[in-house]
Design an enzyme around this catalytic site. Structure first.
Site, PDB file in Angstrom:
ATOM      1  N   ASP A  61     -11.770   4.523   4.276  1.00  0.00           N
ATOM      2  CA  ASP A  61     -12.389   3.841   3.116  1.00  0.00           C
ATOM      3  C   ASP A  61     -12.342   4.462   1.803  1.00  0.00           C
ATOM      4  OD1 ASP A  61     -14.382   3.246   1.335  1.00  0.00           O
ATOM      5  OD2 ASP A  61     -15.661   2.399   2.675  1.00  0.00           O
ATOM      6  N   HIS A  62     -11.336   4.042   1.193  1.00  0.00           N
ATOM      7  CA  HIS A  62     -10.710   4.916   0.100  1.00  0.00           C
ATOM      8  C   HIS A  62     -11.778   5.403  -1.033  1.00  0.00           C
ATOM      9  CE1 HIS A  62     -10.135   1.165  -2.238  1.00  0.00           C
ATOM     10  NE2 HIS A  62     -10.146   1.996  -3.324  1.00  0.00           N
ATOM     11  N   LYS A 114     -12.957   9.087  -3.441  1.00  0.00           N
ATOM     12  CA  LYS A 114     -12.866   9.326  -4.845  1.00  0.00           C
ATOM     13  C   LYS A 114     -13.884  10.511  -5.255  1.00  0.00           C
ATOM     14  CE  LYS A 114     -12.367   4.434  -5.929  1.00  0.00           C
ATOM     15  NZ  LYS A 114     -11.269   4.180  -6.733  1.00  0.00           N
ATOM     16  N   LYS A 153     -15.003 -10.009  -8.722  1.00  0.00           N
ATOM     17  CA  LYS A 153     -13.842 -10.204  -9.374  1.00  0.00           C
ATOM     18  C   LYS A 153     -13.875 -10.935 -10.678  1.00  0.00           C
ATOM     19  CE  LYS A 153     -10.754  -8.956  -5.551  1.00  0.00           C
ATOM     20  NZ  LYS A 153     -10.227  -7.654  -5.874  1.00  0.00           N
ATOM     21  N   HIS A 212     -17.165  -0.207   1.046  1.00  0.00           N
ATOM     22  CA  HIS A 212     -17.265   0.693  -0.224  1.00  0.00           C
ATOM     23  C   HIS A 212     -18.820   0.837  -0.497  1.00  0.00           C
ATOM     24  CE1 HIS A 212     -12.914   0.423   0.046  1.00  0.00           C
ATOM     25  NE2 HIS A 212     -12.916  -0.784  -0.746  1.00  0.00           N
ATOM     26  N   LYS A 234      -8.544  -0.462   6.150  1.00  0.00           N
ATOM     27  CA  LYS A 234      -9.700  -1.529   6.105  1.00  0.00           C
ATOM     28  C   LYS A 234      -8.832  -2.955   6.031  1.00  0.00           C
ATOM     29  CE  LYS A 234     -11.611  -3.241   2.639  1.00  0.00           C
ATOM     30  NZ  LYS A 234     -10.813  -3.641   1.265  1.00  0.00           N
ATOM     31  N   ASP A 255       9.819  -3.242  15.368  1.00  0.00           N
ATOM     32  CA  ASP A 255       8.788  -4.070  15.407  1.00  0.00           C
ATOM     33  C   ASP A 255       7.729  -3.672  16.142  1.00  0.00           C
ATOM     34  OD1 ASP A 255       7.105  -6.490  15.941  1.00  0.00           O
ATOM     35  OD2 ASP A 255       8.913  -7.904  15.793  1.00  0.00           O
ATOM     36  N   LEU A 266       0.893  -1.251  -0.084  1.00  0.00           N
ATOM     37  CA  LEU A 266       0.079   0.082  -0.015  1.00  0.00           C
ATOM     38  C   LEU A 266       0.832   1.248  -0.022  1.00  0.00           C
ATOM     39  CD1 LEU A 266      -3.092   0.911   0.219  1.00  0.00           C
ATOM     40  CD2 LEU A 266      -2.708   1.020   2.621  1.00  0.00           C
ATOM     41  N   ALA A 267       2.216   1.425   0.878  1.00  0.00           N
ATOM     42  CA  ALA A 267       2.667   2.339   0.961  1.00  0.00           C
ATOM     43  C   ALA A 267       3.452   2.620  -0.463  1.00  0.00           C
ATOM     44  CB  ALA A 267       3.942   2.049   1.875  1.00  0.00           C
TER      45      ALA A 267
HETATM   46  N1  NDP Z   1      -2.513  -3.103  -0.602  1.00  0.00           N
HETATM   47  C1  NDP Z   1      -3.629  -2.405  -0.845  1.00  0.00           C
HETATM   48  O1  NDP Z   1      -3.834  -2.134  -2.027  1.00  0.00           O
HETATM   49  C2  NDP Z   1      -4.649  -2.257   0.533  1.00  0.00           C
HETATM   50  C3  NDP Z   1      -4.147  -2.574   1.271  1.00  0.00           C
HETATM   51  N2  NDP Z   1      -5.139  -2.473   2.371  1.00  0.00           N
HETATM   52  C4  NDP Z   1      -4.747  -2.681   3.768  1.00  0.00           C
HETATM   53  O2  NDP Z   1      -3.534  -1.986   4.240  1.00  0.00           O
HETATM   54  C5  NDP Z   1      -2.872  -2.834   4.940  1.00  0.00           C
HETATM   55  C6  NDP Z   1      -1.629  -3.025   4.612  1.00  0.00           C
HETATM   56  O3  NDP Z   1      -1.621  -3.491   3.285  1.00  0.00           O
HETATM   57  P1  NDP Z   1      -0.404  -3.894   2.453  1.00  0.00           P
HETATM   58  O4  NDP Z   1       0.708  -2.875   2.249  1.00  0.00           O
HETATM   59  O5  NDP Z   1      -1.228  -4.595   1.129  1.00  0.00           O
HETATM   60  O6  NDP Z   1       0.434  -5.069   3.092  1.00  0.00           O
HETATM   61  P2  NDP Z   1       1.703  -5.898   3.040  1.00  0.00           P
HETATM   62  O7  NDP Z   1       1.811  -7.080   3.518  1.00  0.00           O
HETATM   63  O8  NDP Z   1       2.363  -5.367   1.785  1.00  0.00           O
HETATM   64  O9  NDP Z   1       2.701  -4.879   3.972  1.00  0.00           O
HETATM   65  C7  NDP Z   1       2.516  -5.047   5.320  1.00  0.00           C
HETATM   66  C8  NDP Z   1       3.555  -3.916   6.195  1.00  0.00           C
HETATM   67  O10 NDP Z   1       3.482  -4.358   7.555  1.00  0.00           O
HETATM   68  C9  NDP Z   1       4.827  -4.347   8.002  1.00  0.00           C
HETATM   69  N3  NDP Z   1       4.972  -5.326   9.199  1.00  0.00           N
HETATM   70  C10 NDP Z   1       4.342  -6.482   9.337  1.00  0.00           C
HETATM   71  N4  NDP Z   1       4.516  -6.943  10.518  1.00  0.00           N
HETATM   72  C11 NDP Z   1       5.010  -6.183  11.311  1.00  0.00           C
HETATM   73  C12 NDP Z   1       5.539  -6.125  12.503  1.00  0.00           C
HETATM   74  N5  NDP Z   1       5.450  -6.730  13.507  1.00  0.00           N
HETATM   75  N6  NDP Z   1       6.084  -4.964  13.024  1.00  0.00           N
HETATM   76  C13 NDP Z   1       6.426  -3.615  11.963  1.00  0.00           C
HETATM   77  N7  NDP Z   1       6.026  -3.717  10.707  1.00  0.00           N
HETATM   78  C14 NDP Z   1       5.310  -4.926  10.431  1.00  0.00           C
HETATM   79  C15 NDP Z   1       5.608  -4.924   6.906  1.00  0.00           C
HETATM   80  O11 NDP Z   1       6.853  -4.794   6.836  1.00  0.00           O
HETATM   81  P3  NDP Z   1       8.143  -5.758   7.329  1.00  0.00           P
HETATM   82  O12 NDP Z   1       7.740  -7.098   6.967  1.00  0.00           O
HETATM   83  O13 NDP Z   1       9.376  -5.089   6.839  1.00  0.00           O
HETATM   84  O14 NDP Z   1       8.064  -5.751   8.886  1.00  0.00           O
HETATM   85  C16 NDP Z   1       4.765  -4.316   5.686  1.00  0.00           C
HETATM   86  O15 NDP Z   1       5.523  -2.956   5.551  1.00  0.00           O
HETATM   87  C17 NDP Z   1      -3.628  -3.897   5.400  1.00  0.00           C
HETATM   88  O16 NDP Z   1      -4.705  -3.887   6.334  1.00  0.00           O
HETATM   89  C18 NDP Z   1      -4.613  -3.942   4.201  1.00  0.00           C
HETATM   90  O17 NDP Z   1      -5.668  -4.769   4.408  1.00  0.00           O
HETATM   91  C19 NDP Z   1      -6.238  -1.557   2.101  1.00  0.00           C
HETATM   92  C20 NDP Z   1      -6.728  -1.340   0.846  1.00  0.00           C
HETATM   93  C21 NDP Z   1      -5.979  -1.709  -0.149  1.00  0.00           C
HETATM   94  O1  LIG Z   2     -10.394  -2.260  -1.050  1.00  0.00           O
HETATM   95  C1  LIG Z   2     -10.453  -2.647  -2.128  1.00  0.00           C
HETATM   96  O2  LIG Z   2     -10.553  -2.088  -3.342  1.00  0.00           O
HETATM   97  C2  LIG Z   2      -9.964  -2.589  -4.383  1.00  0.00           C
HETATM   98  C3  LIG Z   2     -10.747  -1.727  -5.457  1.00  0.00           C
HETATM   99  O3  LIG Z   2     -10.416  -0.478  -5.361  1.00  0.00           O
HETATM  100  P1  LIG Z   2     -10.500   0.465  -6.697  1.00  0.00           P
HETATM  101  O4  LIG Z   2     -10.126   2.064  -6.337  1.00  0.00           O
HETATM  102  O5  LIG Z   2      -9.436  -0.016  -7.453  1.00  0.00           O
HETATM  103  O6  LIG Z   2     -11.808   0.344  -7.207  1.00  0.00           O
HETATM  104  C4  LIG Z   2     -10.258  -4.093  -4.465  1.00  0.00           C
HETATM  105  O7  LIG Z   2      -9.527  -4.707  -5.679  1.00  0.00           O
HETATM  106  C5  LIG Z   2      -9.801  -4.974  -3.222  1.00  0.00           C
HETATM  107  O8  LIG Z   2      -9.932  -6.270  -3.385  1.00  0.00           O
HETATM  108  C6  LIG Z   2     -10.248  -4.150  -2.105  1.00  0.00           C
HETATM  109  O9  LIG Z   2      -9.619  -4.849  -0.779  1.00  0.00           O
END
Ligand code: NDP
Ligand SMILES: O=C1O[C@H](COP(=O)(O)O)[C@@H](O)[C@H](O)[C@H]1O
Length: 517
Positions: free
Chosen positions: A179-180, A184, A343, A242, A150, A87, A15-16
């Site tokens: 809630d992204h 929008k 999906k 959403h 979320k 951590d 996400l970052a």
């Molecule tokens: N990716 C997306 O598009 C979306 C994500 N989200 C939500 O955002 C959140 C993050 O998602 P996402 O970025 O995909 O997840 P990732 O699994 O890609 O990233 C998780 C992050 O958490 C860090 N992490 C995990 N455990 C620990 C710990 N014990 N201490 C410190 N850092 C930790 C990991 O780094 P490291 O392993 O280096 O510790 C990593 O930076 C989730 O809640 C997800 O549901 C929501 C909507 C969309």
């Molecule tokens: O939160 C989520 O949204 C995406 C869809 O987002 P969009 O902005 O691309 O429409 C979805 O793919 C994902 O499963 C869900 O966690």
């Protein structure tokens, strides 16, 4: 705006990389962050500041709205980014973090303001909050806001537990639940279109509206998120948040003031008015769940859901969800809201269609022609705009009636300059505007509604789970849900070639494009 230190937990995550770094950079470029800010990236894996800044640069170049970064601009932006391995479960790490935050606070004059962004799995939210408090990170004069991703829980019970943990440390007013979809552009536009137009608001009720259709369709499968998705499914992943949020924006009463709490009060009233389900049988009648099997999209063969990585090969998780929902209040009594998400559907689109009732037995016209109902369509995603379908005389004909489209393509006009949802939301959180974040009671009521469906599914086993080929519009029952009421799903962007003309911004530019075949 006042300064802030953004503490980004989960800084090495997906996400970052895909959303947050590019959003912060766009905000910086547009002056929305000012000069008094710093960002600290936090995660377990080791990174130096230089490596972290390189990660940020690459993410902006790959995913950003502003892909090219000027040298001067970049140096001044990048030097504000620091990384610290941490951590979440280690309170001593938070004590060291405090030293770094205070140093940056002094250097960039951020006034003790802190924005804690948790891009982490939700089971870590509680520990982060406790360790922020115990590590002394909340002992400053400025604001301390918690932005969380979320999913907020798995059901009402787990959401309540999570909320109780957060509330031991943060006040509700300082919790910003993302809630992204609420970030929008076109979702935010719903209230403006509704409340700022004399010709919509008087018609916005069960006397004039036949039904509402909300579609969130995706062409992607579960990608690399099989592990998460297989436990979640479409109901929890998209509908609980959403979809219900968009429904509230369509159905809510006008707020008395444009104050965040007034708007959220109106939204929560809608969630409270959602008609519950009397039994598992009631759920079976009003809800459709499906899972994609093998199929193809644009000639490309696609695997079934059960063959996706990290998915149980015998999974009964739904990748498609559709339902007929009622809002039992004075305005909406009897009006069905049809919702669907899935999906591996044929197009990526989010649209809301308001179908108006036909004019009362118009003797002259209805005898000769079959009238199409008026439609107002909010195009949310990926293209943004408003489309209105009405009936008019075909130019030059002897009274032939044709449907014409008034099609405002907002993205054709503003293009990529529309801020991304995350830009808006981080900006809002940094200035303390919680309008487009979900308040706890909204989340709780949404879970209450969704839990009834999930519980019924548990009772029903997988007997009503229908399979659909990847690349199709889901199980047939999703069509029947409307057909049984005398309606149909209206085509969405891309479903029928030639019907919607995105390249057309004005009818003067291309007149024929505005007349539907
Ligand atoms: N990716 C997306 O598009 C979306 C994500 N989200 C939500 O955002 C959140 C993050 O998602 P996402 O970025 O995909 O997840 P990732 O699994 O890609 O990233 C998780 C992050 O958490 C860090 N992490 C995990 N455990 C620990 C710990 N014990 N201490 C410190 N850092 C930790 C990991 O780094 P490291 O392993 O280096 O510790 C990593 O930076 C989730 O809640 C997800 O549901 C929501 C909507 C969309
Ligand atoms: O939160 C989520 O949204 C995406 C869809 O987002 P969009 O902005 O691309 O429409 C979805 O793919 C994902 O499963 C869900 O966690």
């Amino acid at each position: 705006m006042s300064g802030t230190v953004i503490l980004l937990f989960g800084a090495t995550g997906d996400l970052a990389k895909r959303k947050l770094f590019p959003a912060i950079y766009s905000m910086y470029r547009e002056g929305k962050l000012g000069e008094n800010f710093a960002v600290i990236g936090l995660a377990r894996r080791p990174r130096t500041n230089e490596q972290f800044r390189q990660d940020v640069l690459e993410s902006i170049q790959e995913f950003g709205r502003y892909k090219s970064v000027g040298d001067t601009d970049w140096t001044s932006f990048a030097e504000r980014f620091n990384y610290m391995p941490l951590d979440i479960n280690d309170v001593n790490g938070f004590r060291q973090l405090r030293v770094l935050v205070e140093e940056l606070d002094g250097k960039y004059e951020t006034g003790g303001n802190r924005l804690f962004y948790l891009a982490l799995a939700p089971d870590l939210f509680g520990s982060v909050s406790f360790n922020l408090r115990d590590g002394g990170l909340l002992d400053t004069k400025g604001y301390h806001r918690l932005v969380i991703e979320k999913p907020f829980g798995y059901d009402l019970e787990s959401a309540e537990k999570l909320n109780a943990q957060l509330r031991q440390v943060f006040e509700e007013k300082d919790i910003y639940r993302i809630d992204h979809y609420l970030g929008k552009e076109m979702v935010q536009n719903i209230e403006f279109v509704r409340f700022a137009n004399a010709f919509f608001e008087p018609l916005w009720n069960n006397k004039f509206i036949a039904n509402v259709q909300i579609t969130l369709s995706e062409t992607v499968g579960v990608e690399e998120r099989g592990g998460y998705y297989d436990k979640s499914g479409a109901l929890r992943d998209m509908a609980q948040n959403h979809m219900l949020q968009m429904l509230t924006m369509i159905a809510m009463e006008p707020p008395s003031r444009l104050h965040p709490e007034d708007i959220r009060d109106e939204k929560v009233k809608v969630l409270r008015s959602l008609r519950g389900f009397a039994s598992a049988e009631d759920v079976r009648e009003n809800v459709v769940r499906g899972q994609y099997g093998e199929g193809e999209l644009k000639g490309k063969p696609l695997p079934g859901y059960r063959s996706e990585p990290n998915v149980n090969p015998a999974s009964a998780t739904e990748t498609f969800f559709a339902a007929r929902v009622f809002v039992d209040n004075f305005r909406w009594a009897g009006v069905p809201f049809y919702v669907r998400t899935g999906k591996r559907l044929p197009v990526k689109t989010t649209e809301i269609v308001i179908e108006f009732k036909n004019v009362p037995d118009n003797v002259y016209l209805s005898r000769k022609h079959s009238l199409e109902p008026n439609l107002l369509v909010f195009r949310i995603n990926p293209m943004e705009g408003i489309y209105f379908k009405m009936n008019a005389k075909q130019p030059g004909s002897e009274g032939v009636l044709v449907p014409v489209a008034l099609d405002f393509c907002q993205s054709c006009v503003v293009g990529i300059n529309t801020p991304e949802a995350y830009e808006r939301l981080i900006h809002d959180a940094s200035r303390g505007d919680s309008t487009y974040f979900t308040r706890w009671d909204e989340v709780a009521h949404a879970w209450q509604f969704v839990d009834q469906i999930a519980d019924a599914w548990t009772k029903l086993g997988s007997e009503d789970l229908a399979f659909y080929p990847a690349g199709s519009w889901g199980p047939k029952r999703a069509q029947e849900l409307l057909e049984n009421d005398g309606f149909k799903w209206w085509p969405v962007n891309g479903q029928h070639e030639g019907e919607v003309h995105w390249e057309t911004t004005t009818s003067a530019a291309k007149p024929e494009a505005n007349v539907l075949a």
